[in-house]
Motif scaffolding. Structure first.
Motif, PDB file in Angstrom:
ATOM      1  N   THR A   1      18.956   2.626 -91.063  1.00 49.61           N
ATOM      2  CA  THR A   1      19.627   2.624 -93.477  1.00 49.61           C
ATOM      3  C   THR A   1      18.103   3.622 -93.387  1.00 49.61           C
ATOM      4  O   THR A   1      18.119   4.035 -94.143  1.00 49.61           O
TER       5      THR A   1
ATOM      6  N   TYR B   1      12.290   0.087 -85.168  1.00 47.71           N
ATOM      7  CA  TYR B   1      13.866  -0.998 -85.157  1.00 47.71           C
ATOM      8  C   TYR B   1      14.580  -0.787 -86.617  1.00 47.71           C
ATOM      9  O   TYR B   1      14.786  -1.309 -87.163  1.00 47.71           O
ATOM     10  N   CYS B   2      15.169   0.999 -86.162  1.00 44.06           N
ATOM     11  CA  CYS B   2      15.872   1.359 -86.763  1.00 44.06           C
ATOM     12  C   CYS B   2      17.185   1.078 -87.283  1.00 44.06           C
ATOM     13  O   CYS B   2      17.864   1.556 -88.574  1.00 44.06           O
ATOM     14  N   GLY B   3      18.197   0.024 -86.069  1.00 42.82           N
ATOM     15  CA  GLY B   3      19.494  -0.546 -86.209  1.00 42.82           C
ATOM     16  C   GLY B   3      20.034   0.447 -86.872  1.00 42.82           C
ATOM     17  O   GLY B   3      19.812   1.556 -85.992  1.00 42.82           O
TER      18      GLY B   3
ATOM     19  N   VAL C   1      19.341  -1.578 -79.625  1.00 44.18           N
ATOM     20  CA  VAL C   1      20.746  -1.136 -79.445  1.00 44.18           C
ATOM     21  C   VAL C   1      21.606   0.135 -79.446  1.00 44.18           C
ATOM     22  O   VAL C   1      21.183   0.725 -80.518  1.00 44.18           O
TER      23      VAL C   1
ATOM     24  N   GLY D   1      16.069   2.494 -77.502  1.00 45.08           N
ATOM     25  CA  GLY D   1      14.873   1.816 -76.671  1.00 45.08           C
ATOM     26  C   GLY D   1      14.040   0.819 -76.936  1.00 45.08           C
ATOM     27  O   GLY D   1      14.785   1.152 -78.380  1.00 45.08           O
ATOM     28  N   LYS D   2      13.460   0.684 -76.503  1.00 40.04           N
ATOM     29  CA  LYS D   2      12.232  -0.388 -76.732  1.00 40.04           C
ATOM     30  C   LYS D   2      11.480   0.369 -78.047  1.00 40.04           C
ATOM     31  O   LYS D   2      10.943   1.168 -77.288  1.00 40.04           O
TER      32      LYS D   2
ATOM     33  N   PHE E   1      26.574  -2.816 -86.876  1.00 46.35           N
ATOM     34  CA  PHE E   1      25.767  -4.152 -87.543  1.00 46.35           C
ATOM     35  C   PHE E   1      25.480  -3.067 -89.292  1.00 46.35           C
ATOM     36  O   PHE E   1      25.306  -2.113 -89.322  1.00 46.35           O
TER      37      PHE E   1
ATOM     38  N   TYR F   1      14.316  -0.852 -99.044  1.00 44.60           N
ATOM     39  CA  TYR F   1      14.110   0.245 -98.762  1.00 44.60           C
ATOM     40  C   TYR F   1      13.293   0.936 -99.490  1.00 44.60           C
ATOM     41  O   TYR F   1      12.876   2.007 -99.721  1.00 44.60           O
TER      42      TYR F   1
ATOM     43  N   GLN G   1      23.685  -4.283 -93.085  1.00 47.62           N
ATOM     44  CA  GLN G   1      23.127  -5.226 -94.118  1.00 47.62           C
ATOM     45  C   GLN G   1      24.026  -5.416 -95.134  1.00 47.62           C
ATOM     46  O   GLN G   1      24.510  -5.261 -95.284  1.00 47.62           O
TER      47      GLN G   1
ATOM     48  N   VAL H   1      13.613   4.378 -83.579  1.00 45.26           N
ATOM     49  CA  VAL H   1      13.777   3.966 -82.638  1.00 45.26           C
ATOM     50  C   VAL H   1      14.446   2.817 -82.979  1.00 45.26           C
ATOM     51  O   VAL H   1      14.273   2.144 -83.410  1.00 45.26           O
ATOM     52  N   GLU H   2      15.328   2.666 -81.624  1.00 45.61           N
ATOM     53  CA  GLU H   2      15.968   1.044 -81.998  1.00 45.61           C
ATOM     54  C   GLU H   2      16.459   0.733 -80.495  1.00 45.61           C
ATOM     55  O   GLU H   2      17.320   1.373 -79.515  1.00 45.61           O
TER      56      GLU H   2
HETATM   57  N1  SAH Z   1      15.899  -1.398 -90.409  1.00 44.81           N
HETATM   58  C1  SAH Z   1      17.244  -2.107 -89.447  1.00 44.81           C
HETATM   59  C2  SAH Z   1      17.405  -3.311 -89.463  1.00 44.81           C
HETATM   60  C3  SAH Z   1      16.079  -4.353 -88.457  1.00 44.81           C
HETATM   61  S1  SAH Z   1      16.947  -5.631 -87.685  1.00 44.81           S
HETATM   62  C4  SAH Z   1      18.227  -1.368 -90.350  1.00 44.81           C
HETATM   63  O1  SAH Z   1      18.339  -1.807 -91.665  1.00 44.81           O
HETATM   64  O2  SAH Z   1      19.180  -1.187 -90.204  1.00 44.81           O
HETATM   65  C5  SAH Z   1      15.620  -5.773 -87.052  1.00 44.81           C
HETATM   66  C6  SAH Z   1      16.422  -4.585 -85.032  1.00 44.81           C
HETATM   67  O3  SAH Z   1      15.871  -4.395 -84.004  1.00 44.81           O
HETATM   68  C7  SAH Z   1      17.750  -4.855 -84.292  1.00 44.81           C
HETATM   69  O4  SAH Z   1      18.925  -3.739 -84.826  1.00 44.81           O
HETATM   70  C8  SAH Z   1      17.370  -5.234 -83.514  1.00 44.81           C
HETATM   71  O5  SAH Z   1      18.413  -4.790 -82.739  1.00 44.81           O
HETATM   72  C9  SAH Z   1      15.697  -3.961 -82.948  1.00 44.81           C
HETATM   73  N2  SAH Z   1      14.940  -4.588 -81.966  1.00 44.81           N
HETATM   74  C10 SAH Z   1      14.843  -6.170 -81.545  1.00 44.81           C
HETATM   75  N3  SAH Z   1      13.671  -5.248 -80.156  1.00 44.81           N
HETATM   76  C11 SAH Z   1      13.931  -3.706 -80.476  1.00 44.81           C
HETATM   77  C12 SAH Z   1      12.696  -3.764 -79.654  1.00 44.81           C
HETATM   78  N4  SAH Z   1      12.395  -4.178 -78.317  1.00 44.81           N
HETATM   79  N5  SAH Z   1      12.405  -2.306 -79.703  1.00 44.81           N
HETATM   80  C13 SAH Z   1      13.516  -1.422 -80.715  1.00 44.81           C
HETATM   81  N6  SAH Z   1      14.214  -2.731 -81.663  1.00 44.81           N
HETATM   82  C14 SAH Z   1      14.196  -3.904 -81.374  1.00 44.81           C
END
Ligand code: SAH
Length: 489
Positions: free
Chosen positions: A316, A311-313, A334, A358-359, A280, A292, A282, A331-332
């Motif tokens: 970035t 949701y840090c992907g 995937v 994790g979630k 992934f 950012y 941007q 925390v992410e």
């Molecule tokens: N800030 C990140 C992009 C965020 S996009 C960057 O710049 O790279 C949203 C992200 O949330 C995605 O990577 C997705 O996989 C993740 N995501 C979705 N549901 C989630 C959850 N319940 N807990 C943690 N991450 C989650």
């Protein structure tokens, strides 16, 4: 109103997918390709209970914001919904949309929004493109895009949102396929080899990646393809992606190296990222840096803070903030993204970050329950559906002084902000950043601060005697004066 009626209607709004909305006999009519301010003639295609869909037949009086689309395929493609709208009007529309959602859904009537950040040139900004490969009705190999909501390919090697390198790359790939008689994949029969061409381009480094998605593991006469592509300046990575499934998921899991590295590198600000075909990243790094950068400003870091990037992907935001924070937790959900995040931290020599898979709604409460883990600043950047309520609850319980909310859907943003602001937070200000010119998508960022006396502001001071230094007594005195509870870290 019924199917096939021809109606004359003024467009007053646009829906989430960019379709114009006009009112007719109390019904909302959705009309694709019509924009706010147009008076149009449209043919009713389908009626539901309270709304309907109509097809644009003729623009009777154009909106003052109407312009010629740059791309001749804009209407067929559907990837850009706003090409016929002047760019400054697009920006006004996007900012209004966020403002209205904050007002209507969130109940925030007068949020301070800093002026929207637009793009200098809202074209050629995407660093990633995936072109399906197929045949036209005369049997010639074509690359292009799927006509809106279908799987038939319309030939077009020049997408105006994509990097300019895309077109010459496609020319070379197709010339190779023709000369070596390599067949494009046919979705109907499951036969043929080349399904898609994935191209990534490092806007800062000018490195190019070409990855052919193939229904197999080998390409005949592949040296010829490699020779042709490597003539292009900046070519860095040529790979195959193996996808032998009968699916419309574009990428398979396996990468076969053909030439060069398996990744390219690019920068957002000072941070370097390694990007592989499956990573992934941007798609608009120029605007991402602005977004950012704003996150960094809103976080107000002094160097003493513990920051959570949820949701840090690929990390970035985490790596951006780590430049100024004491420690950042990311925390992410995937695992591959976290693998990339850790690698990106390593290649940049950033050691004050730690990533968890994790979630967010599960990891944050678990960690918060552990001794000594706190949150001074929490950044969230969730997908469109927003945050789980249980996560918001944990954020409130942890009482972080600052919350920065980055959102790609201002409706769920407004809902989540309402939750937080009913429980101790205050909405300070926000900004809309356009990362996706010509499309309806838009990103917003909002700063929240905790109102309770529990929350804290960080002031970095040096203990001791003498100029510029502060004694503990002086801290206690100021704390009393300003009704703050000092917390020394
Ligand atoms: N800030 C990140 C992009 C965020 S996009 C960057 O710049 O790279 C949203 C992200 O949330 C995605 O990577 C997705 O996989 C993740 N995501 C979705 N549901 C989630 C959850 N319940 N807990 C943690 N991450 C989650």
């Amino acid at each position: 109103m019924k199917k096939d009626d021809i109606v004359k209607v003024k467009i007053e709004d646009m829906g989430t997918d960019g379709a114009g909305i006009g009112k007719m006999d109390g019904f909302a009519l959705f009309i694709k390709d019509a924009i706010i301010g147009d008076l149009v003639e449209a043919k009713v295609m389908k009626m539901k209970k309270n709304y309907g869909y109509a097809r644009l037949m003729k623009v009777l009086e154009p909106s003052p914001d109407r312009v010629e689309a740059v791309c001749p395929a804009a209407r067929q493609c559907g990837g850009c919904q706003l090409q016929v709208m002047d760019y400054q009007a697009q920006l006004r529309y996007k900012e209004n949309k966020v403002r209205n959602n904050l007002k209507r859904i969130g109940g925030f009537p007068d949020v301070e929004l800093e002026p929207i950040v637009g793009m200098e040139v809202p074209l050629y900004y995407r660093n990633k493109a995936q072109f399906p490969i197929g045949k036209d009705k005369n049997g010639r190999i074509i690359a292009g895009f799927y006509a809106g909501r279908t799987h038939s390919i319309i030939a077009n090697r020049k997408c105006f949102l994509g990097a300019r390198v895309n077109e010459p790359i496609l020319d070379r790939v197709i010339a190779y396929m023709e000369s070596e008689h390599v067949e494009p994949y046919d979705e109907m029969t499951g036969r043929g080899l080349v399904r898609h061409v994935l191209i990534r381009y490092g806007f800062t480094t000018h490195e190019i990646m070409v990855c052919l998605v193939v229904n197999g593991r080998k390409l005949p006469g592949v040296e010829r393809l490699v020779k042709s592509l490597t003539e292009m300046e900046g070519m860095t990575s040529i790979t195959l992606n193996v996808n032998q499934e009968r699916t419309n998921v574009i990428l398979g899991k396996e990468i076969v190296s053909l030439w060069g590295k398996d990744y390219i590198e690019d920068y957002i600000g000072k941070i370097k990222y390694q990007i592989s075909p499956l990573s992934f990243y941007q798609v608009n790094p120029v605007q991402t840096e602005k977004l950012y950068g704003k996150a960094l400003e809103y976080a107000g870091l002094t160097g003493a803070e513990i920051v959570w990037d949820l949701y840090c992907g690929i990390g970035t935001i985490s790596l951006f903030l780590a430049q100024k924070a004491k420690w950042v937790y990311g925390v992410e959900i995937v695992p591959d993204a976290i693998r990339d995040a850790r690698n990106n931290a390593k290649i940049n020599g950033i050691r004050n970050v730690e990533f968890f898979v994790g979630k967010a709604e599960e990891v944050l409460p678990e960690k918060a329950a552990e001794d000594g883990i706190r949150a001074d600043v929490i950044v969230v950047d969730p997908p469109r559906k927003g945050c789980e309520e249980s996560l918001l609850k944990t954020i409130v319980e942890m009482g972080a002084g600052t919350v920065v909310y980055v959102s790609c859907d201002s409706a769920t943003l407004a809902r989540d902000l309402r939750y937080l602001c009913d429980r101790g937070y205050e909405l300070v200000r926000g900004q809309v950043v356009d990362q996706f010119g010509m499309t309806v998508h838009v990103e917003s960022i909002v700063l929240l601060s905790h109102k309770s006396p529990d929350s804290h502001i960080n002031i970095k001071v040096e203990f001791g005697e003498g100029e510029g230094k502060v004694s503990l007594d002086e801290i206690a005195e100021s704390a009393e004066k300003y009704k703050l509870a000092p917390r020394v870290t």
